[in-house]
Design an enzyme around this catalytic site. Structure first.
Site, PDB file in Angstrom:
ATOM      1  N   HIS A 243       0.864  -1.195   0.000  1.00 53.81           N
ATOM      2  CA  HIS A 243       0.000   0.000   0.000  1.00 53.81           C
ATOM      3  C   HIS A 243       0.892   1.234   0.000  1.00 53.81           C
ATOM      4  O   HIS A 243       2.116   1.118   0.069  1.00 53.81           O
ATOM      5  CB  HIS A 243      -1.003  -0.011   1.157  1.00 53.81           C
ATOM      6  CG  HIS A 243      -0.420   0.056   2.543  1.00 53.81           C
ATOM      7  ND1 HIS A 243       0.390  -0.927   3.060  1.00 53.81           N
ATOM      8  CD2 HIS A 243      -0.533   0.996   3.525  1.00 53.81           C
ATOM      9  CE1 HIS A 243       0.730  -0.598   4.301  1.00 53.81           C
ATOM     10  NE2 HIS A 243       0.201   0.562   4.611  1.00 53.81           N
TER      11      HIS A 243
ATOM     12  N   HIS B 203       1.404   3.860   2.063  1.00 47.39           N
ATOM     13  CA  HIS B 203       1.890   4.614   3.225  1.00 47.39           C
ATOM     14  C   HIS B 203       3.416   4.732   3.212  1.00 47.39           C
ATOM     15  O   HIS B 203       4.122   3.802   2.813  1.00 47.39           O
ATOM     16  CB  HIS B 203       1.423   3.969   4.527  1.00 47.39           C
ATOM     17  CG  HIS B 203      -0.033   4.244   4.821  1.00 47.39           C
ATOM     18  ND1 HIS B 203      -0.795   3.459   5.645  1.00 47.39           N
ATOM     19  CD2 HIS B 203      -0.851   5.238   4.380  1.00 47.39           C
ATOM     20  CE1 HIS B 203      -2.033   3.953   5.712  1.00 47.39           C
ATOM     21  NE2 HIS B 203      -2.087   5.030   4.945  1.00 47.39           N
TER      22      HIS B 203
ATOM     23  N   ASP C  39       5.730   4.542   5.320  1.00 46.67           N
ATOM     24  CA  ASP C  39       6.595   3.572   6.004  1.00 46.67           C
ATOM     25  C   ASP C  39       6.659   2.240   5.250  1.00 46.67           C
ATOM     26  O   ASP C  39       7.329   1.308   5.707  1.00 46.67           O
ATOM     27  CB  ASP C  39       6.144   3.356   7.463  1.00 46.67           C
ATOM     28  CG  ASP C  39       4.726   2.837   7.594  1.00 46.67           C
ATOM     29  OD1 ASP C  39       3.822   3.378   6.922  1.00 46.67           O
ATOM     30  OD2 ASP C  39       4.514   1.875   8.367  1.00 46.67           O
ATOM     31  N   HIS C  40       6.005   2.159   4.096  1.00 43.92           N
ATOM     32  CA  HIS C  40       6.092   0.955   3.258  1.00 43.92           C
ATOM     33  C   HIS C  40       6.729   1.227   1.893  1.00 43.92           C
ATOM     34  O   HIS C  40       7.120   0.298   1.206  1.00 43.92           O
ATOM     35  CB  HIS C  40       4.701   0.324   3.095  1.00 43.92           C
ATOM     36  CG  HIS C  40       4.127  -0.092   4.418  1.00 43.92           C
ATOM     37  ND1 HIS C  40       4.105  -1.388   4.857  1.00 43.92           N
ATOM     38  CD2 HIS C  40       3.630   0.659   5.443  1.00 43.92           C
ATOM     39  CE1 HIS C  40       3.604  -1.425   6.087  1.00 43.92           C
ATOM     40  NE2 HIS C  40       3.308  -0.200   6.461  1.00 43.92           N
TER      41      HIS C  40
ATOM     42  N   HIS D 118      -7.600  -1.136   5.530  1.00 42.48           N
ATOM     43  CA  HIS D 118      -6.594  -0.196   6.050  1.00 42.48           C
ATOM     44  C   HIS D 118      -6.476   0.985   5.079  1.00 42.48           C
ATOM     45  O   HIS D 118      -6.530   2.141   5.479  1.00 42.48           O
ATOM     46  CB  HIS D 118      -5.275  -0.934   6.208  1.00 42.48           C
ATOM     47  CG  HIS D 118      -4.122  -0.099   6.673  1.00 42.48           C
ATOM     48  ND1 HIS D 118      -4.108   0.553   7.885  1.00 42.48           N
ATOM     49  CD2 HIS D 118      -2.922   0.194   6.074  1.00 42.48           C
ATOM     50  CE1 HIS D 118      -2.954   1.215   8.010  1.00 42.48           C
ATOM     51  NE2 HIS D 118      -2.225   1.011   6.932  1.00 42.48           N
TER      52      HIS D 118
ATOM     53  N   ASP E 142      -0.113  -3.960   6.085  1.00 42.95           N
ATOM     54  CA  ASP E 142      -0.829  -3.522   7.292  1.00 42.95           C
ATOM     55  C   ASP E 142      -2.270  -4.016   7.307  1.00 42.95           C
ATOM     56  O   ASP E 142      -3.113  -3.459   8.014  1.00 42.95           O
ATOM     57  CB  ASP E 142      -0.831  -1.989   7.382  1.00 42.95           C
ATOM     58  CG  ASP E 142       0.544  -1.439   7.724  1.00 42.95           C
ATOM     59  OD1 ASP E 142       1.470  -2.238   7.984  1.00 42.95           O
ATOM     60  OD2 ASP E 142       0.684  -0.202   7.738  1.00 42.95           O
TER      61      ASP E 142
ATOM     62  N   HIS F   9       4.396  -5.033  10.434  1.00 42.59           N
ATOM     63  CA  HIS F   9       4.906  -4.386  11.658  1.00 42.59           C
ATOM     64  C   HIS F   9       5.071  -5.391  12.787  1.00 42.59           C
ATOM     65  O   HIS F   9       4.255  -6.310  12.939  1.00 42.59           O
ATOM     66  CB  HIS F   9       3.934  -3.303  12.162  1.00 42.59           C
ATOM     67  CG  HIS F   9       3.900  -2.063  11.343  1.00 42.59           C
ATOM     68  ND1 HIS F   9       4.722  -0.985  11.592  1.00 42.59           N
ATOM     69  CD2 HIS F   9       3.137  -1.720  10.275  1.00 42.59           C
ATOM     70  CE1 HIS F   9       4.456  -0.018  10.714  1.00 42.59           C
ATOM     71  NE2 HIS F   9       3.499  -0.445   9.893  1.00 42.59           N
TER      72      HIS F   9
HETATM   73 FE    FE Z   1       2.594   0.677   8.243  1.00 44.97          FE
HETATM   74 ZN    ZN Z   2      -0.123   1.526   6.561  1.00 41.53          ZN
END
Ligand code: FE
Ligand code: ZN
Length: 257
Positions: A54, A56, A58-59, A113, A130, A169
């Site tokens: 996805h 985001h 942090d990915h 998400h 996530d 995570h």
């Molecule tokens: Fe994340």
């Molecule tokens: Zn995420």
């Protein structure tokens, strides 16, 4: 296939997936370039693809730097994430497949998400970002409880129980503490919480889980549990205890945990 778990940022995981036959590799969710580049170099694999679950940050945080280093990488993500994933070249739809070396990668679309969230199925493994965590799920930033229920219990949950679940995570210990509070009579949760505490105290990763473990410990998949339903009824007396409405209340409780 070889899978290497690469800890990134504070509690993210990227995964290096190598086709043993061809030595070609893909990286799932490169949060940042540094640790990923070191893992690629150590492996000696030929990095050909980024598989983003996805959009985001942090990915996808490592996408740009990896593309500078390897300009011909294919960058996979859901079609609806066009414009949200740096360097995206491949725009996926539900249930399509593509090749990574000689490995076949199958795409599951699992909104909840985010609307463009996907999981990647390769051999007996699924990479869930996530959407599904060990004993948890992502927050509903763009989706509804109905979407998350279908994604967890039907789409990902439709895979065989022995499937290994590589999640985005390291939230396992906290998730299991919540699960134990919600369902104190669940011995699978208690046992897994003990194991996760030990693993974390020894600096080990809790990834991967298995779908069998998730069916027995993940409160967002255990919406039929009488204990969880009783807790939901206490928090929300007018709840009709349909699977989707139970998940919705459990998600709200977890947001405040
Ligand atoms: Fe994340
Ligand atoms: Zn995420």
């Amino acid at each position: 296939m070889n899978v290497t778990s690469i800890p990134c940022l504070r509690d993210n995981y990227a995964y290096l997936v190598v086709c043993k036959e061809t030595n070609q590799a893909g990286i799932v969710d490169p949060s940042e370039a540094g640790p990923v580049l070191r893992a690629v170099q150590r492996s000696g694999a030929d990095l050909v693809a980024i598989l983003n679950t996805h959009h985001h940050w942090d990915h996808i945080g490592g996408n740009k730097e990896l593309l500078q280093r390897y300009p011909s990488l294919k960058v996979y993500g859901h079609g609806s994430d066009k414009g949200r994933i740096d360097g995206q070249t491949q725009f996926l739809e539900a249930d399509e497949s593509f090749a990574l070396g000689k490995l076949e990668v199958r795409v599951l679309h699992n909104p909840g998400h985010t609307t463009g969230a996907v999981s990647y199925v390769i051999e007996d493994c699924v990479f869930t970002g996530d959407t599904m965590f060990a004993a948890g799920c992502g927050r509903l930033f763009e989706g509804t409880p109905q979407m998350m229920y279908d994604s967890l219990c039907k789409v990902i949950g439709g895979l065989p129980r022995q499937t290994k679940v590589y999640f985005g995570h390291e939230y396992t210990e906290n998730n299991l503490r919540f699960a134990a509070k919600l369902e104190p009579d669940n011995t699978a949760v208690a046992t897994k919480l003990g194991a996760a505490r030990k693993q974390r105290s020894e600096g080990e990763f809790t990834t991967p889980s298995t779908l069998a473990d998730e069916w027995s410990t993940n409160p967002f998949m255990r919406v039929d549990s009488a204990t969880i339903q009783a807790a939901v009824k206490l928090a929300d007396p007018s709840n009709d205890l349909s699977p989707v409405n139970v998940l919705g209340v459990v998600r709200g409780m977890k947001d405040r945990f």
